[in-house]
Enzyme design. Structure first.
Site, mmCIF file in Angstrom:
data_model
loop_
_atom_site.group_PDB
_atom_site.id
_atom_site.type_symbol
_atom_site.label_atom_id
_atom_site.label_comp_id
_atom_site.label_asym_id
_atom_site.label_seq_id
_atom_site.Cartn_x
_atom_site.Cartn_y
_atom_site.Cartn_z
ATOM 1 N N ASN A 76 0.846 -1.197 0.000
ATOM 2 C CA ASN A 76 0.000 0.000 0.000
ATOM 3 C C ASN A 76 0.880 1.246 0.000
ATOM 4 O OD1 ASN A 76 0.569 0.741 2.838
ATOM 5 N ND2 ASN A 76 -0.467 -1.206 3.246
ATOM 6 N N ILE A 87 -3.844 -7.395 14.206
ATOM 7 C CA ILE A 87 -2.816 -7.293 15.262
ATOM 8 C C ILE A 87 -3.293 -6.374 16.389
ATOM 9 C CG2 ILE A 87 -0.376 -6.829 15.726
ATOM 10 C CD1 ILE A 87 0.023 -6.900 12.621
HETATM 11 O O1 PMT Z 1 3.161 5.901 6.642
HETATM 12 P P1 PMT Z 1 2.668 7.248 6.154
HETATM 13 O O2 PMT Z 1 2.897 7.453 4.681
HETATM 14 O O3 PMT Z 1 3.212 8.372 6.997
HETATM 15 O O4 PMT Z 1 1.069 7.266 6.315
HETATM 16 C C1 PMT Z 1 0.488 7.267 7.583
HETATM 17 C C2 PMT Z 1 -0.731 6.332 7.659
HETATM 18 C C3 PMT Z 1 -1.837 6.870 6.773
HETATM 19 C C4 PMT Z 1 -0.385 4.923 7.222
HETATM 20 C C5 PMT Z 1 -1.151 6.323 9.170
HETATM 21 O O5 PMT Z 1 -1.449 7.633 9.579
HETATM 22 C C6 PMT Z 1 -2.364 5.414 9.390
HETATM 23 O O6 PMT Z 1 -3.503 5.797 9.243
HETATM 24 N N1 PMT Z 1 -2.092 4.136 9.793
HETATM 25 C C7 PMT Z 1 -3.112 3.099 9.933
HETATM 26 C C8 PMT Z 1 -3.386 2.480 8.587
HETATM 27 C C9 PMT Z 1 -4.409 1.367 8.700
HETATM 28 O O7 PMT Z 1 -4.096 0.231 8.477
HETATM 29 O O8 PMT Z 1 -5.593 1.770 9.134
HETATM 30 P P2 PMT Z 1 -6.881 0.795 9.316
HETATM 31 O O9 PMT Z 1 -7.994 1.724 9.601
HETATM 32 O O10 PMT Z 1 -6.995 -0.138 8.168
HETATM 33 O O11 PMT Z 1 -6.526 -0.048 10.600
HETATM 34 C C10 PMT Z 1 -6.867 0.362 11.915
HETATM 35 C C11 PMT Z 1 -5.798 -0.025 12.907
HETATM 36 O O12 PMT Z 1 -5.689 -1.451 12.985
HETATM 37 C C12 PMT Z 1 -4.425 0.498 12.592
HETATM 38 O O13 PMT Z 1 -3.823 0.912 13.804
HETATM 39 C C13 PMT Z 1 -3.701 -0.695 11.993
HETATM 40 O O14 PMT Z 1 -2.300 -0.645 12.279
HETATM 41 C C14 PMT Z 1 -4.370 -1.854 12.722
HETATM 42 N N2 PMT Z 1 -4.462 -3.099 11.934
HETATM 43 C C15 PMT Z 1 -5.125 -3.154 10.765
HETATM 44 C C16 PMT Z 1 -5.241 -4.355 10.092
HETATM 45 C C17 PMT Z 1 -4.616 -5.492 10.628
HETATM 46 N N3 PMT Z 1 -4.681 -6.668 10.003
HETATM 47 N N4 PMT Z 1 -3.966 -5.410 11.797
HETATM 48 C C18 PMT Z 1 -3.875 -4.249 12.456
HETATM 49 O O15 PMT Z 1 -3.262 -4.183 13.542
#
Ligand code: PMT
Length: 403
Positions: A207, A308
């Site tokens: 991504n 996670i």
């Molecule tokens: O890295 P940069 O270019 O600086 O960009 C920053 C960012 C946009 C990546 C960052 O600010 C951000 O939003 N990170 C979270 C991205 C994400 O996976 O969001 P989500 O809404 O899909 O997931 C929610 C949370 O669950 C996140 O904390 C993620 O780390 C966690 N997760 C998601 C899926 C998974 N299988 N396991 C997880 O732990």
């Protein structure tokens, strides 16, 4: 907090009259303060007042032999743990953004390696002018911290944004931003970057995450004295000073690394963009077109990855756990739902459809969402500043737990 050495640089604006109050507020916090002023600043604040309060001569001239013999401008730049610019006029911000150094203050600002905190103050039209906003953007992307300005009645007679923040608020921001060692004794486990899910030995699904957000969190946590473990996915960034880095690729590897480090962690901050889906089968050899039944398409079956963050929250005990929510629509509502589903203490929600926030830029604009649905919006800031604000909130949550 250890007393720090603060260089207070003063720009030529009417708000300079508040600087003696700021100087006193910083001294009350135990810091050693020296002052340097632009020639224009001295029209608004008396050098004698600043000298009497600080107990140090006020530096104003770049080429004055007596001033330079006391402490030359490079040593002055090196002396400071933190440089405050107050008031930061439109002119000073422009000079800083463009690296000009035609007087003592701008030369020191260019030479210093210390953290810089600016407190802008100017007429509302100067503040909202795209030149000023672009200069500010440049400074933020270099890690300069910004406080204010406040809105209200301005000295020039206009109403709007442009009033310098109150001295007490600037002093408070300075304390928070100094190497306060406020996280000493803590181990902060941070995840950053995107995961890459293998299709075959040469292809990956990944991504747009650059790792900048998570690396900024790691850097700021280290500055606050924490032991920091950074589990990094796909990124080309260099490791911040004092941070232990573990490189991983897939969501499964990230999970294993996080769970292996969890026992020692008191704070977990999950900024990584973890793939939600991964190919069910990783082909051992490179997939070739010729080998496909239908050479015009390839069907991949994806399966979900381990969540996670939810797993960490299930093992939370008295850790503070912060998640991120990357959303493109209904950002706050989605984050409210996500925090309840995942069970963390704070959700940092960003709108990844913006060009100036979210993925692969130096700035971000986030909503802090709590489990009881409270929301606070930051506006557009550097990722370093967002990281700092996340840690301020984490420290507050830690403090509440101890009460
Ligand atoms: O890295 P940069 O270019 O600086 O960009 C920053 C960012 C946009 C990546 C960052 O600010 C951000 O939003 N990170 C979270 C991205 C994400 O996976 O969001 P989500 O809404 O899909 O997931 C929610 C949370 O669950 C996140 O904390 C993620 O780390 C966690 N997760 C998601 C899926 C998974 N299988 N396991 C997880 O732990």
């Amino acid at each position: 907090m250890e007393p720090a050495r603060i260089l207070l640089t003063i720009g030529g604006g009417i708000a300079a009259y508040k600087v003696p109050e700021l100087l006193r507020a910083l001294q009350k916090q135990g810091h050693a303060v020296r002052c340097a002023a632009t020639p224009a600043a001295l029209r608004f604040v008396s050098p004698l007042a600043l000298q009497s309060l600080s107990g140090e001569p006020v530096r104003t001239a770049l080429f004055d032999p007596s001033e330079e013999s006391e402490i030359d401008h490079i040593r002055l730049a090196d002396w400071a743990d933190l440089v405050i610019v107050a008031p930061a006029t439109a002119d000073l911000l422009a000079k800083m953004a463009h690296g000009l150094a035609d007087d003592l203050v701008t030369a020191v600002l260019l030479a210093t390696r210390a953290q810089v905190l600016v407190a802008p103050a100017m007429n509302v039209n100067m503040w909202t002018h795209s030149a000023t906003q672009q200069n500010l953007e440049t400074l933020r992307s270099r890690g300069v911290l910004v406080i204010g300005p406040e809105s209200g009645e301005l000295a020039c007679g206009w109403e709007g944004a442009g009033r310098m923040s109150e001295p007490a608020d600037i002093a408070e921001a300075a304390s928070l931003r100094l190497g306060t060692e406020s996280l000493q004794g803590h181990t902060v486990l941070v995840t950053a970057g995107g995961t890459a899910e293998a299709i075959d030995p040469v292809r990956r699904i990944t991504n747009r995450s650059s790792g900048k957000m998570g690396f900024a969190v790691a850097e700021q946590a280290a500055r606050r004295g924490a032991r920091v473990i950074l589990v990094a996915g796909v990124t080309s960034l260099t490791t911040p000073a004092g941070v232990v880095r573990l490189d991983v690729e897939s969501a499964a590897e990230m999970r294993d690394a996080v769970l292996a480090e969890l026992a020692g962690a008191t704070i977990v901050i999950k900024a990584a963009a973890v793939a939600d889906f991964t190919p069910e089968i990783v082909e051992e050899g490179k997939i070739k077109k010729e080998g496909l039944a239908d050479q015009s398409s390839l069907v991949l079956r994806l399966v979900t990855t381990p969540d996670i963050l939810s797993e960490v929250c299930g093992l939370k005990e008295d850790r503070v756990v912060v998640g991120f929510a990357a959303e493109s629509d209904n950002v706050v509502e989605e984050a409210r739902r996500k925090i309840l589903r995942k069970g963390c203490d704070l959700m940092v929600a960003n709108d990844v459809s913006r060009v100036d926030a979210g993925f692969d830029v130096d700035t971000n604009a986030v909503f802090f969402v709590t489990p009881d649905g409270e929301v606070e919006e930051t506006g557009l800031l550097s990722k370093q500043e967002i990281a700092s604000q996340i840690l301020d909130r984490v420290e507050k949550l830690q403090g509440e737990r101890l009460e």
